[in-house]
Scaffold this active site. Structure first.
Site, PDB file in Angstrom:
ATOM      1  N   HIS A 258       0.856  -1.184   0.000  1.00  0.00           N
ATOM      2  CA  HIS A 258       0.000   0.000   0.000  1.00  0.00           C
ATOM      3  C   HIS A 258       0.894   1.237   0.000  1.00  0.00           C
ATOM      4  O   HIS A 258       1.689   1.439   0.906  1.00  0.00           O
ATOM      5  CB  HIS A 258      -0.912   0.001   1.216  1.00  0.00           C
ATOM      6  CG  HIS A 258      -1.815   1.200   1.242  1.00  0.00           C
ATOM      7  ND1 HIS A 258      -2.785   1.402   0.298  1.00  0.00           N
ATOM      8  CD2 HIS A 258      -1.857   2.275   2.058  1.00  0.00           C
ATOM      9  CE1 HIS A 258      -3.400   2.542   0.541  1.00  0.00           C
ATOM     10  NE2 HIS A 258      -2.855   3.100   1.598  1.00  0.00           N
ATOM     11  N   ASP A 370      -7.814   1.896   1.375  1.00  0.00           N
ATOM     12  CA  ASP A 370      -7.635   2.851   2.465  1.00  0.00           C
ATOM     13  C   ASP A 370      -8.293   4.180   2.122  1.00  0.00           C
ATOM     14  O   ASP A 370      -7.631   5.085   1.642  1.00  0.00           O
ATOM     15  CB  ASP A 370      -6.123   3.045   2.676  1.00  0.00           C
ATOM     16  CG  ASP A 370      -5.814   3.947   3.850  1.00  0.00           C
ATOM     17  OD1 ASP A 370      -6.662   4.054   4.738  1.00  0.00           O
ATOM     18  OD2 ASP A 370      -4.719   4.539   3.869  1.00  0.00           O
ATOM     19  N   HIS A 580      -6.070   9.884  -1.235  1.00  0.00           N
ATOM     20  CA  HIS A 580      -6.819   9.715   0.016  1.00  0.00           C
ATOM     21  C   HIS A 580      -6.133  10.192   1.295  1.00  0.00           C
ATOM     22  O   HIS A 580      -6.655   9.951   2.385  1.00  0.00           O
ATOM     23  CB  HIS A 580      -7.295   8.263   0.165  1.00  0.00           C
ATOM     24  CG  HIS A 580      -6.203   7.259   0.371  1.00  0.00           C
ATOM     25  ND1 HIS A 580      -5.811   6.377  -0.604  1.00  0.00           N
ATOM     26  CD2 HIS A 580      -5.428   6.982   1.436  1.00  0.00           C
ATOM     27  CE1 HIS A 580      -4.848   5.611  -0.143  1.00  0.00           C
ATOM     28  NE2 HIS A 580      -4.592   5.947   1.091  1.00  0.00           N
TER      29      HIS A 580
HETATM   30 ZN   LIG Z   1      -3.325   4.974   2.524  1.00  0.00          ZN
END
Ligand SMILES: [Zn+2]
Length: 1053
Positions: A258, A370, A580
């Site tokens: 990620h 996320d 994000h």
């Molecule tokens: Zn993230």
């Protein structure tokens, strides 16, 4: 006979733990044998780089001698090292590693290519020299690019604290050593058995079998006798070969890293993080043929393509092999709440087109592990890009209610469904440990419905990804009795298996996936939200006007080049800033310096492109025109700027003075009518129903126009609000209740400062009741009346507001300027309505969504702060109140009191977040009927997109007013007009049904076109599609819509 020894579980477990401990007893345990024959580098030199420079430039730098123990800094600086390595005879034919620990992130380079990332944080400090050395080679020269930051940035007092900008990093290890692979295997065996013994249920004896096996291994091992190594390993193998039955849960393991495109580090560092992470992945793939790696965000691929072409070429090969797997289909993993509908579309449009161009295929699943909540419009957006599958996991962070599913159908507001999966391990950085795979099954919410789940392994957030250790661990867990089967798979294999085997068993979740946490992110970094909204509208306007210019020039054989490249560039900047952690306001201050630079670029370039489009469009005599960039005719008061900038000098003498009004800056106000998506010359209309303002004897003011009258006190608060001719007060008449009441809350979360506003802030409400300047009349009509007021929020912070009402406008507008210098305070404005309702409605992307107006259940009260876009409304039969805004996203409505969230003041990770001057506008609009029939949706667009006045040119042949596109039904909004991505002689029109009902619309296009067809989000024609009953008659296009349906048309001209 030897007596069987009794065993204590705890001591036996700890014995195994200490036998492989990297901390304790390393001088006598197995871990201590992992590296041996340590040998120094032949030479080590260093060059302090000026910034993040490319390899070619770095190697030309002046390198000077350095040594272990030396420190380098400050934070975010870059240091290059040249390493001369010579392997001594004693190490020949052995697995020799470089051991490098600069207590920071680093990247090994060889022959101009990034070879492997290193990071002290995850103990990735070794680099196998066989990667760069031929079979009999013993010498090599490497470069190491040291980045002076840890993998998760350099937060000073905590991970999310503002960064310590002056840290130095010590080079504590730089040497070569022999890596003992047999020892490594035994460590993994012992660790896995230990973890099984520790974490498996007491209700079966499998854990004890593991415990006795590991104990026996340690008894067997004599570290000075290599023959015992194989015997110990055989004991483990025998255990791992005992298989499960067929019904065991299957874990689909996929490598992942990620990678936040910016967060506790700036964008520029992410580019290097990609190289560090992905080079590690490529190295592992060379060694482990069944290893798969999922990787999202087209932007990151583009960064690697532009900056590391050698690495990118290797990745392309691995993508072709189906092992490095592009997922998600979006430009970045964006925020799931704040971007507009069209922004969501562009995330997929530019993402999917990138993947198609580079790799020849579209992504088949949306990947957003996320983000801080999920708009109920996302399923439809996915579907119009051909995506039917969705993976995320953030909902496991909800604080109050546990979301009941991990594999389910998610249904959006229009009824579109996508197969959704949340990896039940509740983490996107698993490490292949037994505990995690057991948790994966234990947590799984859909047991019995689908016996499979996804497991994303690899270090994440700051990248890094899977390690060899993780792959080694999972190689033990493929099919071991008592544990779920852990198999390396792809997302496609996972979703296809669910679709084939389980899809009929799955439950459905309709509407929003609301995250019961991080709901301060609708408000934090108000200027980022404001610029995002502004840029969305500016890009919209430029695309519309450029499309018109293109059509007209083609029809006249004139030359106008649609600014395709510039628009792509600007969109990609905006989409990147929707990442994000950027748009939600949760990054460090450095990120916002870049973000605002990108916004300024978008604003200034859009302004230029708009003027170019209208200049090309209307040649010859210079004429001032008013432009309407929305899809309906508007009659509005327009502000015509005073070009002299001299307040005293009234301008536009040509306009009839009886028809206009002047403001204090010398600007002219005029009532104009401009047709849908069109323009008109400045011909002021007579104001039939002027607005008025009066001061009452009790010090209150009454502002009136044809729609409403508002009674306002000397602090700018609404005492009463009436629709014209009605006796019904839209505000609550309870004493002490006021509309436009500013309220301040204490806003101290539990940890996630920029992210979270907690439920208990509601208990600290403090009305702002000190005025510095009582309300005074600033404008008296006939076109606009206004009141000015100045309030004190605290010793540090002030609010200045102009409350205005215009002729012909259905809402009362509050232009607000705040000088904001607070610490963990939350400013909202409230409107206590007199509306009786169980719910309130909030605009979302291409539609709207209802949430409750009460706290009946835990699911209701956990939604004490929700997101909405340009408007929210509360309605009872035949009456309601709406709040409109130009840049806000946080709302809460309880017991009829509507609150709009204005400003927060968190200090981590950006201590300057939201400090300083702000300006924004909101409005209140009482209405009769429904919000749909009363035009709330259109009013909110109008607040955000005022009629623009520009001096362009107008051919003698051109009409004084012209509409290029119009629709005969307000239910359908023509949202976007742009050139097709694939043709210079086609436009794409995007429309959506905004009321939430079935309907039909006829679209009038004011130029000749050859053909019109429905297309998908990628602008591919949907051949043979009849679902919208599309009919064309001359310049009229008629089509039907389902509730909240988004339709794209490809118009060939
Ligand atoms: Zn993230």
């Amino acid at each position: 006979m030897e007596e069987v020894t009794r065993k204590n579980k705890r001591t036996t477990l700890e014995r195994a733990d200490k036998f492989i401990s990297p901390i304790y007893f390393k001088d006598v345990n197995l871990r201590g044998r992992l590296y041996n024959q340590h040998h120094p580098l032949k030479a080590l030199t260093h060059h302090a780089a000026r910034g993040r420079i490319p390899y070619d430039q770095a190697v030309r730098g002046k390198f000077t001698k350095t040594k272990i123990g030396q420190s380098f800094g400050p934070t975010w600086s870059t240091h290059w090292f040249q390493l001369e390595i010579e392997i001594p005879d004693a190490m020949k034919d052995k697995e020799v590693h470089l051991l490098w620990n600069s207590n920071s992130e680093a990247l090994v380079w060889h022959s101009g290519n990034p070879i492997q990332g290193l990071s002290a944080d995850y103990d990735r400090i070794s680099f196998p020299l066989s990667t760069v050395l031929g079979k009999n080679e013993t010498r090599c020269s490497l470069y190491v690019e040291m980045a002076c930051n840890a993998i998760l940035g350099e937060g000073k007092d905590s991970m999310i604290g503002p960064p310590n900008m002056d840290k130095s990093f010590t080079l504590s290890q730089a040497e070569i050593a022999v890596f003992d692979r047999e020892v490594y295997d035994l460590i993994i065996d012992i660790e896995t058995l230990h973890d099984m013994a520790k974490h498996m249920s007491e209700e079966t004896e499998r854990g004890y079998q593991a415990l006795y096996t590991v104990n026996q291994m340690i008894n067997t091992l004599d570290l000075d006798n290599r023959e015992t190594y194989a015997k110990a390993h055989q004991l483990a193998e025998r255990f791992f070969q005992q298989k499960n039955g067929d019904s065991q849960h299957v874990v689909y393991a996929m490598g992942h890293a990620h990678m936040d495109s910016a967060w506790l580090w700036p964008y520029a560092e992410t580019i290097r993080k990609c190289a560090r992470s992905w080079s590690c992945t490529v190295r592992l793939m060379e060694k482990y043929p069944d290893f798969t790696f999922t990787c999202s965000q087209a932007q990151q691929y583009e960064w690697v393509k532009d900056n590391y072409p050698g690495l990118y070429a290797k990745i392309k090969d691995l993508v072709r092999e189906g092992r490095f797997i592009p997922v998600g289909g979006t430009w970045v993993e964006m925020d799931g709440n704040v971007p507009s509908g069209e922004s969501f579309v562009r995330q997929f449009l530019y993402g999917q087109r990138f993947f198609m161009k580079e790799f020849g295929k579209k992504c088949t699943e949306f990947w957003l592990p996320d983000t801080f909540g999920y708009s109920p419009q996302l399923p439809q957006i996915m579907r119009i890009f051909g995506i039917k599958r969705f993976l995320t996991q953030k909902l496991s962070w909800s604080l109050v209610n546990k979301f009941p599913h991990h594999t389910f159908w998610w249904e959006g507001i229009d009824g579109s469904r996508v197969l959704s999966h949340f990896p039940p391990g509740d983490s996107y950085h698993m490490t292949g440990k037994v505990e995690e795979v057991l948790r994966t099954v234990k947590n799984y919410g859909d047991k019995g419905r689908s016996g499979r789940s996804v497991y994303l392994f690899g270090y994440g957030d700051g990248g890094n990804g899977p390690s060899e250790e993780m792959l080694m661990r999972m190689s033990r867990l493929k099919d071991v009795d008592g544990l779920p089967k852990v198999q390396q798979k792809t997302p496609t294999e996972y979703f296809a298996d669910v679709e084939r085997e389980d899809s009929g068993n799955l439950c459905r979740w309709r509407g929003e996936l609301y995250l019961e946490l991080h709901n301060g992110t609708y408000t934090t970094h108000a200027k980022v939200k404001k610029m995002n909204r502004l840029c969305e509208f500016l890009l919209h306007d430029v695309e519309f006007m450029s499309s018109v210019a293109l059509v007209q020039c083609v029809s006249r054989n004139a030359s106008y080049k649609y600014p395709t490249d510039e628009l792509h560039r600007l969109w990609k900047l905006l989409l990147l800033n929707q990442f994000h952690d950027v748009l939600p306001g949760t990054s460090i201050g450095m990120v916002y310096e870049d973000a605002h630079q990108y916004y300024e670029d978008i604003v200034s370039t859009c302004k230029r492109l708009f003027l170019e489009a209208i200049g090309e469009n209307k040649k010859s005599d210079s004429v001032t025109l008013a432009f309407n960039c929305l899809g309906w005719q508007r009659k509005e008061v327009v502000t015509i700027n005073n070009p002299s900038g001299n307040p005293a000098k009234k301008q536009r003498k040509s306009l009839d003075e009886k028809m206009v009004q002047h403001d204090r800056e010398g600007n002219t106000l005029a009532m104009l009518s401009v047709p849908s998506y069109g323009y008109s010359v400045l011909k002021p209309l007579k104001c039939e129903k002027p607005c008025s303002i009066e001061r009452n004897s009790d010090g209150t003011f009454v502002l009136c126009n044809e729609f409403l009258s508002a009674k306002i006190d000397n602090m700018g608060r609404i005492v009463a609000l009436f629709l014209d001719g009605e006796e019904r007060n839209a505000m609550s008449s309870e004493s002490g209740c006021y509309g436009n009441q500013f309220v301040l809350y204490n806003d101290v979360p539990l940890y996630w400062d920029a992210w979270d506003v907690m439920d208990y802030h509601l208990e600290t409400r403090k009305p702002v009741v000190v005025s510095i300047k009582e309300a005074v009349i600033e404008e008296r009509g006939p076109l606009r009346v206004s009141l000015g007021v100045k309030l004190r929020v605290s010793d540090q912070s002030l609010i200045q507001q102009v409350i205005s009402l215009e002729a012909g406008c259905p809402y009362l507008r509050f232009h607000t300027e705040v000088d904001w210098h607070e610490n963990r305070k939350f400013l909202k404005v409230e409107f206590p309505t007199s509306v009786h309702s169980m719910s309130a409605t909030y605009e979302v992307q291409f539609g709207h969504h209802q949430r409750t107006n009460h706290n009946n259940t835990s699911w209701d009260w956990a939604q004490f702060e929700v997101f909405g876009h340009k408007w929210a409304a509360i309605s009872e039969h035949n009456f309601g109140v709406a709040i409109l805004n130009d840049s806000k996203y946080g709302y809460s409505t309880r017991d009829g009191v509507m609150r709009l969230s204005l400003l927060r003041s968190p200090k981590s990770p950006d201590k300057e977040a939201d400090m300083g001057a702000h300006s924004f506008t909101y409005a209140v609009m009482p209405f009769q009927g429904t919000f749909q029939s009363a035009g709330v949706i259109q009013a909110a667009y109008e607040l955000n997109s005022p009629l623009g006045v520009h001096t362009g040119g107008l051919d003698k042949s051109s009409p004084e007013s012209n509409s290029f596109f119009s629709a005969d039904n307000p239910q359908v909004i023509l949202e976007t007009i742009k050139k097709s991505e694939d043709s210079d002689k086609a436009l794409v029109l995007r429309l959506y049904e905004s009321f939430g009902g079935h309907t039909k619309v006829t679209l009038k296009v004011n130029f000749d076109f050859k053909d019109v067809k429905r297309c998908n989000g990628l602008e591919e024609v949907l051949e043979g599609d009849t679902s919208n009953d599309l009919e064309v008659k001359g310049n009229l296009i008629t089509l039907s819509f389902k509730p909240f349906q988004v339709v794209s048309l490809l118009l060939d001209f």
